[in-house]
Design a protein around this motif. Structure first.
Motif, PDB file in Angstrom:
ATOM      1  N   PHE A 280     -20.154  46.159   5.221  1.00  0.00           N
ATOM      2  CA  PHE A 280     -19.742  46.093   3.814  1.00  0.00           C
ATOM      3  C   PHE A 280     -18.881  44.864   3.538  1.00  0.00           C
ATOM      4  N   SER A 281     -18.355  44.257   4.612  1.00  0.00           N
ATOM      5  CA  SER A 281     -17.499  43.077   4.450  1.00  0.00           C
ATOM      6  C   SER A 281     -18.302  41.777   4.406  1.00  0.00           C
ATOM      7  N   ILE A 282     -19.626  41.886   4.543  1.00  0.00           N
ATOM      8  CA  ILE A 282     -20.471  40.687   4.544  1.00  0.00           C
ATOM      9  C   ILE A 282     -20.813  40.280   3.120  1.00  0.00           C
ATOM     10  N   TYR A 283     -20.573  39.021   2.808  1.00  0.00           N
ATOM     11  CA  TYR A 283     -20.958  38.488   1.509  1.00  0.00           C
ATOM     12  C   TYR A 283     -21.974  37.353   1.643  1.00  0.00           C
ATOM     13  N   VAL A 284     -21.859  36.609   2.717  1.00  0.00           N
ATOM     14  CA  VAL A 284     -22.768  35.495   2.969  1.00  0.00           C
ATOM     15  C   VAL A 284     -23.232  35.570   4.413  1.00  0.00           C
ATOM     16  N   MET A 285     -24.489  35.284   4.626  1.00  0.00           N
ATOM     17  CA  MET A 285     -25.006  35.152   5.996  1.00  0.00           C
ATOM     18  C   MET A 285     -25.759  33.838   6.093  1.00  0.00           C
ATOM     19  N   GLY A 286     -25.700  33.256   7.264  1.00  0.00           N
ATOM     20  CA  GLY A 286     -26.329  31.952   7.434  1.00  0.00           C
ATOM     21  C   GLY A 286     -26.948  31.774   8.798  1.00  0.00           C
ATOM     22  N   TRP A 287     -27.796  30.777   8.889  1.00  0.00           N
ATOM     23  CA  TRP A 287     -28.371  30.339  10.160  1.00  0.00           C
ATOM     24  C   TRP A 287     -27.879  28.923  10.461  1.00  0.00           C
ATOM     25  N   PHE A 288     -27.464  28.730  11.686  1.00  0.00           N
ATOM     26  CA  PHE A 288     -27.062  27.428  12.176  1.00  0.00           C
ATOM     27  C   PHE A 288     -27.845  27.168  13.463  1.00  0.00           C
ATOM     28  N   ARG A 289     -27.898  25.919  13.876  1.00  0.00           N
ATOM     29  CA  ARG A 289     -28.580  25.606  15.136  1.00  0.00           C
ATOM     30  C   ARG A 289     -27.835  24.486  15.859  1.00  0.00           C
ATOM     31  N   GLN A 290     -28.010  24.478  17.170  1.00  0.00           N
ATOM     32  CA  GLN A 290     -27.391  23.443  17.991  1.00  0.00           C
ATOM     33  C   GLN A 290     -28.366  23.013  19.068  1.00  0.00           C
ATOM     34  N   ALA A 291     -28.714  21.745  19.036  1.00  0.00           N
ATOM     35  CA  ALA A 291     -29.590  21.162  20.041  1.00  0.00           C
ATOM     36  C   ALA A 291     -28.741  20.582  21.164  1.00  0.00           C
ATOM     37  N   PRO A 292     -29.293  20.431  22.351  1.00  0.00           N
ATOM     38  CA  PRO A 292     -28.532  19.874  23.471  1.00  0.00           C
ATOM     39  C   PRO A 292     -27.948  18.514  23.127  1.00  0.00           C
ATOM     40  N   GLY A 293     -26.643  18.360  23.370  1.00  0.00           N
ATOM     41  CA  GLY A 293     -25.987  17.093  23.134  1.00  0.00           C
ATOM     42  C   GLY A 293     -25.681  16.791  21.679  1.00  0.00           C
ATOM     43  N   LYS A 294     -25.959  17.748  20.800  1.00  0.00           N
ATOM     44  CA  LYS A 294     -25.714  17.520  19.372  1.00  0.00           C
ATOM     45  C   LYS A 294     -24.741  18.562  18.833  1.00  0.00           C
ATOM     46  N   GLU A 295     -24.171  18.249  17.692  1.00  0.00           N
ATOM     47  CA  GLU A 295     -23.265  19.195  17.049  1.00  0.00           C
ATOM     48  C   GLU A 295     -24.066  20.302  16.355  1.00  0.00           C
ATOM     49  N   ARG A 296     -23.393  21.411  16.183  1.00  0.00           N
ATOM     50  CA  ARG A 296     -24.012  22.501  15.431  1.00  0.00           C
ATOM     51  C   ARG A 296     -24.279  22.061  14.000  1.00  0.00           C
ATOM     52  N   GLU A 297     -25.433  22.450  13.464  1.00  0.00           N
ATOM     53  CA  GLU A 297     -25.756  22.062  12.101  1.00  0.00           C
ATOM     54  C   GLU A 297     -26.230  23.261  11.286  1.00  0.00           C
ATOM     55  N   PHE A 298     -25.971  23.201  10.021  1.00  0.00           N
ATOM     56  CA  PHE A 298     -26.372  24.223   9.068  1.00  0.00           C
ATOM     57  C   PHE A 298     -27.871  24.192   8.858  1.00  0.00           C
ATOM     58  N   VAL A 299     -28.468  25.371   8.762  1.00  0.00           N
ATOM     59  CA  VAL A 299     -29.899  25.469   8.511  1.00  0.00           C
ATOM     60  C   VAL A 299     -30.158  26.100   7.142  1.00  0.00           C
ATOM     61  N   ALA A 300     -29.624  27.297   6.931  1.00  0.00           N
ATOM     62  CA  ALA A 300     -29.862  28.004   5.674  1.00  0.00           C
ATOM     63  C   ALA A 300     -28.822  29.104   5.529  1.00  0.00           C
ATOM     64  N   ALA A 301     -28.611  29.542   4.288  1.00  0.00           N
ATOM     65  CA  ALA A 301     -27.674  30.630   4.023  1.00  0.00           C
ATOM     66  C   ALA A 301     -28.193  31.466   2.863  1.00  0.00           C
ATOM     67  N   ILE A 302     -27.713  32.704   2.810  1.00  0.00           N
ATOM     68  CA  ILE A 302     -28.121  33.612   1.752  1.00  0.00           C
ATOM     69  C   ILE A 302     -26.934  34.438   1.295  1.00  0.00           C
ATOM     70  N   ASN A 303     -26.824  34.595  -0.005  1.00  0.00           N
ATOM     71  CA  ASN A 303     -25.808  35.484  -0.569  1.00  0.00           C
ATOM     72  C   ASN A 303     -26.273  36.918  -0.341  1.00  0.00           C
ATOM     73  N   TRP A 304     -25.507  37.666   0.443  1.00  0.00           N
ATOM     74  CA  TRP A 304     -25.954  38.999   0.865  1.00  0.00           C
ATOM     75  C   TRP A 304     -26.117  39.960  -0.300  1.00  0.00           C
ATOM     76  N   ARG A 305     -25.318  39.772  -1.352  1.00  0.00           N
ATOM     77  CA  ARG A 305     -25.368  40.685  -2.493  1.00  0.00           C
ATOM     78  C   ARG A 305     -26.432  40.255  -3.492  1.00  0.00           C
ATOM     79  N   GLY A 306     -26.403  39.007  -3.912  1.00  0.00           N
ATOM     80  CA  GLY A 306     -27.287  38.543  -4.970  1.00  0.00           C
ATOM     81  C   GLY A 306     -28.595  37.947  -4.505  1.00  0.00           C
ATOM     82  N   GLY A 307     -28.655  37.496  -3.244  1.00  0.00           N
ATOM     83  CA  GLY A 307     -29.898  36.974  -2.715  1.00  0.00           C
ATOM     84  C   GLY A 307     -30.130  35.495  -2.917  1.00  0.00           C
ATOM     85  N   SER A 308     -29.193  34.779  -3.506  1.00  0.00           N
ATOM     86  CA  SER A 308     -29.362  33.333  -3.666  1.00  0.00           C
ATOM     87  C   SER A 308     -29.453  32.671  -2.304  1.00  0.00           C
TER      88      SER A 308
END
Length: 126
Positions: free
Chosen positions: A29-57
């Protein structure tokens, strides 16, 4: 606390598809946003996608826009990432994350997420 468990990673040829899942449990119930991130070898973590858990944006990194689709099933407390037209440069460990209300402009900031999964490996061969 919220627990996140990813699944669905694997080895796929370039041009192929995979669907990742992220199952949430605990204080969901405390979740408002969920996201996917990825990290390739030797690289920094990067944002992939996110979704508003309540509204779906949904929000995407430019590098995956048009190829990846993020979605969620609130009844199952599960988030998905459908990945099509995969490229070798998509190879990485993919992590799901969950967090509090966050403006759309900052959803790409991993530091704003409170909970993280253990990651699932995606390997795209050329």
């Amino acid at each position: 606390q919220v627990q996140l468990v990813e699944s669905g990673g694997g080895l796929v040829q370039a041009g192929g598809s995979l669907r990742l899942s992220c199952a949430a449990s605990g204080r969901t119930f405390s979740i408002y946003v969920m996201g996917w991130f990825r990290q390739a070898p030797g690289k920094e973590r990067e944002f992939v996608a996110a979704i508003n858990w309540r509204g779906g944006s949904t929000y995407y990194a430019d590098s995956v826009k048009g190829r990846f689709t993020i979605s969620r099933d609130n009844a199952k407390n599960t988030m998905y990432l459908q990945m099509n037209s995969l490229k070798p440069e998509d190879t990485a460990v993919y992590y799901c994350a969950a967090g509090p209300p966050t403006p759309a402009s900052t959803m790409k900031w991993g530091a704003l997420y409170d909970y993280w999964g253990q990651g699932t490996q995606v390997t795209v061969s050329s």
